[in-house]
Design a protein around this motif. Structure first.
Motif, PDB file in Angstrom:
ATOM      1  N   VAL A  61       9.752  -6.229   6.297  1.00  0.00           N
ATOM      2  CA  VAL A  61       8.871  -5.100   5.798  1.00  0.00           C
ATOM      3  C   VAL A  61       9.948  -4.123   4.951  1.00  0.00           C
ATOM      4  O   VAL A  61      11.227  -3.819   5.461  1.00  0.00           O
ATOM      5  N   LEU A  62       9.380  -3.951   3.882  1.00  0.00           N
ATOM      6  CA  LEU A  62      10.158  -2.791   2.794  1.00  0.00           C
ATOM      7  C   LEU A  62       9.392  -1.605   2.766  1.00  0.00           C
ATOM      8  O   LEU A  62       8.108  -1.647   2.644  1.00  0.00           O
ATOM      9  N   ALA A  63       9.964  -0.312   2.910  1.00  0.00           N
ATOM     10  CA  ALA A  63       9.491   0.791   2.929  1.00  0.00           C
ATOM     11  C   ALA A  63      10.304   1.696   1.898  1.00  0.00           C
ATOM     12  O   ALA A  63      11.599   1.777   1.907  1.00  0.00           O
ATOM     13  N   SER A  64       9.803   2.435   0.958  1.00  0.00           N
ATOM     14  CA  SER A  64      10.351   3.478   0.040  1.00  0.00           C
ATOM     15  C   SER A  64       9.848   4.755   0.169  1.00  0.00           C
ATOM     16  O   SER A  64       8.677   5.152   0.392  1.00  0.00           O
ATOM     17  N   ALA A  65      10.976   5.660  -0.119  1.00  0.00           N
ATOM     18  CA  ALA A  65      10.658   7.252   0.114  1.00  0.00           C
ATOM     19  C   ALA A  65      10.765   7.676  -1.656  1.00  0.00           C
ATOM     20  O   ALA A  65      11.552   7.237  -1.995  1.00  0.00           O
ATOM     21  N   VAL A  68       5.958  12.206  -3.624  1.00  0.00           N
ATOM     22  CA  VAL A  68       5.126  12.913  -2.290  1.00  0.00           C
ATOM     23  C   VAL A  68       4.328  11.528  -1.605  1.00  0.00           C
ATOM     24  O   VAL A  68       3.203  11.541  -1.499  1.00  0.00           O
ATOM     25  N   SER A  69       4.927  10.396  -1.713  1.00  0.00           N
ATOM     26  CA  SER A  69       4.265   9.179  -1.185  1.00  0.00           C
ATOM     27  C   SER A  69       5.430   8.252  -0.439  1.00  0.00           C
ATOM     28  O   SER A  69       6.657   8.418  -1.021  1.00  0.00           O
ATOM     29  N   ILE A  70       5.124   7.357   0.298  1.00  0.00           N
ATOM     30  CA  ILE A  70       5.928   6.304   0.956  1.00  0.00           C
ATOM     31  C   ILE A  70       5.423   5.039   0.517  1.00  0.00           C
ATOM     32  O   ILE A  70       3.893   4.792   0.433  1.00  0.00           O
ATOM     33  N   PHE A 121       0.937  -1.203  -0.132  1.00  0.00           N
ATOM     34  CA  PHE A 121       0.038   0.072   0.091  1.00  0.00           C
ATOM     35  C   PHE A 121       0.677   1.166   0.150  1.00  0.00           C
ATOM     36  O   PHE A 121       2.058   1.365   0.370  1.00  0.00           O
ATOM     37  N   THR A 122       0.299   2.185  -0.299  1.00  0.00           N
ATOM     38  CA  THR A 122       0.917   3.594  -0.607  1.00  0.00           C
ATOM     39  C   THR A 122       0.427   4.569   0.581  1.00  0.00           C
ATOM     40  O   THR A 122      -0.810   4.570   0.555  1.00  0.00           O
TER      41      THR A 122
END
Length: 416
Positions: free
Chosen positions: A398-402, A406-408, A124-125
């Motif tokens: 868990v992977l997160a991207s910046a 204007v979103s994660i 999800f974003t």
């Protein structure tokens, strides 16, 4: 899963509950005196059968009988199992005392998740309270808490456990902190230790936040230069500065010691107990020996590094031209192994490596998941962003991207 003794398990066929006879293509009467049990099979055949079973099942089979214990316990089986499935050199650099059972599980779970995302991963974003490009993300607390810094100067902290894909408004429920007055410049770097989050900014300040107490200020330090990267330890903060210096901040006294090994800004920092590694815009990587308190080695590059991942005798870094590099750090060697073109068409802004994969991000809008081996092939390319990806964070699968869009982006194991 319940197992019965391998001595009672026929090699093939189905046992009829009424007659207790095994049905096969051949007349059972001809085989009645030749029924084999699993523990009588040649080891090579047992291993071949086990290769089709999930690695978690193998852990349980180890305890069924002595034959399985001798065959499946220890490193030999799991090391050969990995090589049969992925023949490239793994790990990319040999690791002393590697837990091959753990490595095998991590590789298989990771590969399965990213090659069948629909079944294994939830994506999800998040952009609910974001108004400008996101420059940095950081996962902590086993991947439950996500902190982000954006160019509107907001520090945003989310509790990912509060997201429910079945509830349209649950993204708003995730927010536990959001404030654009904690720094007067862009929040460019983050790290954490236990419940303490550290944020570094272009306003020259490093601020520590106690999340256990409700995201309250815990301490503050001024570097007199923009903080481009930082690493948080129990009593020390290690900082790469725009002023070309490596800054060592004593958390107890506030004393700052500067080391000058570069001619341009220090863009990235990687740390272990023995070395502090800095990458600079001057196209060099410098290794500082913490015990000897002196510069240990200097590497001249063709271009400058933007991010590094260090551990298990490996130093991976991504450069301005989009290439991924591998160094062998065994016994303090820091020898260049190879430069890889993994398909990025922009700057390689983020690198993370572990036993399961190598993750990279780029200004070409993508995140790539790569094999954690010598000559890393692409497992998958993630195209969820519409602008450059500025950085990534990974913890507990868990992977997160910046991103500048204007979103994660968040990918995490699906909850069944």
């Amino acid at each position: 899963m319940n197992f019965i003794s391998s001595s009672n398990v026929p090699v093939c066929g189905v046992v009829d509950e009424d007659t207790h006879m095994t049905s096969m293509d051949t007349d059972p009467a001809d085989l009645s005196s030749h029924n084999l049990t699993l523990d009588q099979l040649p080891p090579e055949l047992l291993i071949r059968i086990c290769d089709f079973l999930d690695v978690q099942v193998i852990y349980k089979l180890q305890h069924v009988c002595r034959v399985f214990e001798e065959l499946l316990s220890g490193d030999t089986y799991f090391k050969s199992r990995i090589s049969r499935q992925w023949p490239k050199i793994y790990p990319a650099i040999p690791v002393d005392n590697l837990n091959w059972q753990e490595a095998c599980a991590e590789r298989e779970v990771t590969h399965s998740a990213w090659t069948n995302q629909e079944a294994h991963l939830e994506h999800f974003t998040y952009n609910e309270c974001l108004f400008a490009a996101v420059d940095t993300v950081h996962l902590m607390k086993d991947g439950q808490i996500l902190a982000a810094g954006s160019r509107d100067r907001y520090l945003t902290i989310l509790d990912l456990d509060k997201y429910d894909s079945m509830k349209n408004d649950s993204k708003q429920d995730m927010e536990i902190f959001s404030d654009n007055k904690v720094h007067k410049g862009w929040i460019w770097s983050m790290d954490s230790r236990d419940n303490i989050l550290a944020t570094g900014s272009w306003d020259t300040f490093i601020r520590l936040w106690d999340l256990e107490a409700g995201v309250v200020p815990a301490d503050v330090f001024k570097c007199k230069t923009a903080v481009l990267d930082l690493h948080l330890e129990q009593d020390l903060i290690i900082v790469g500065g725009y002023d070309k210096n490596l800054h060592l901040i004593d958390r107890r006294s506030g004393t700052i010691t500067k080391k000058n090994y570069h001619r341009k800004p220090v863009l990235c920092v990687a740390v272990d107990d023995q070395f502090i590694i800095t990458g600079s815009e001057d196209k060099t990587i410098c290794i500082y020996d913490r015990r000897a308190d002196k510069n240990y080695k200097r590497l001249e590059l063709d271009t400058y590094p933007l991010d590094m991942s260090y551990g298990n005798n490996q130093l991976w870094f991504g450069d301005k031209q989009g290439f991924l590099h591998l160094l062998d750090t065994s016994n303090g060697a820091f020898d260049v192994v190879e430069k890889y073109d993994v398909g990025h068409k922009g700057k390689l802004t983020g690198v993370i490596h572990n036993l399961g994969a190598v993750y990279t991000s780029s200004t070409d809008h993508t995140v790539k998941v790569l094999e954690p081996s010598r000559d890393p092939g692409v497992i998958t390319t993630l195209n969820s962003h519409f602008d450059g990806v500025t950085g990534i964070s990974y913890q507990n699968r868990v992977l997160a991207s910046a991103s500048c869009d204007v979103s994660i982006g968040i990918w995490r194991p699906r909850r069944h």
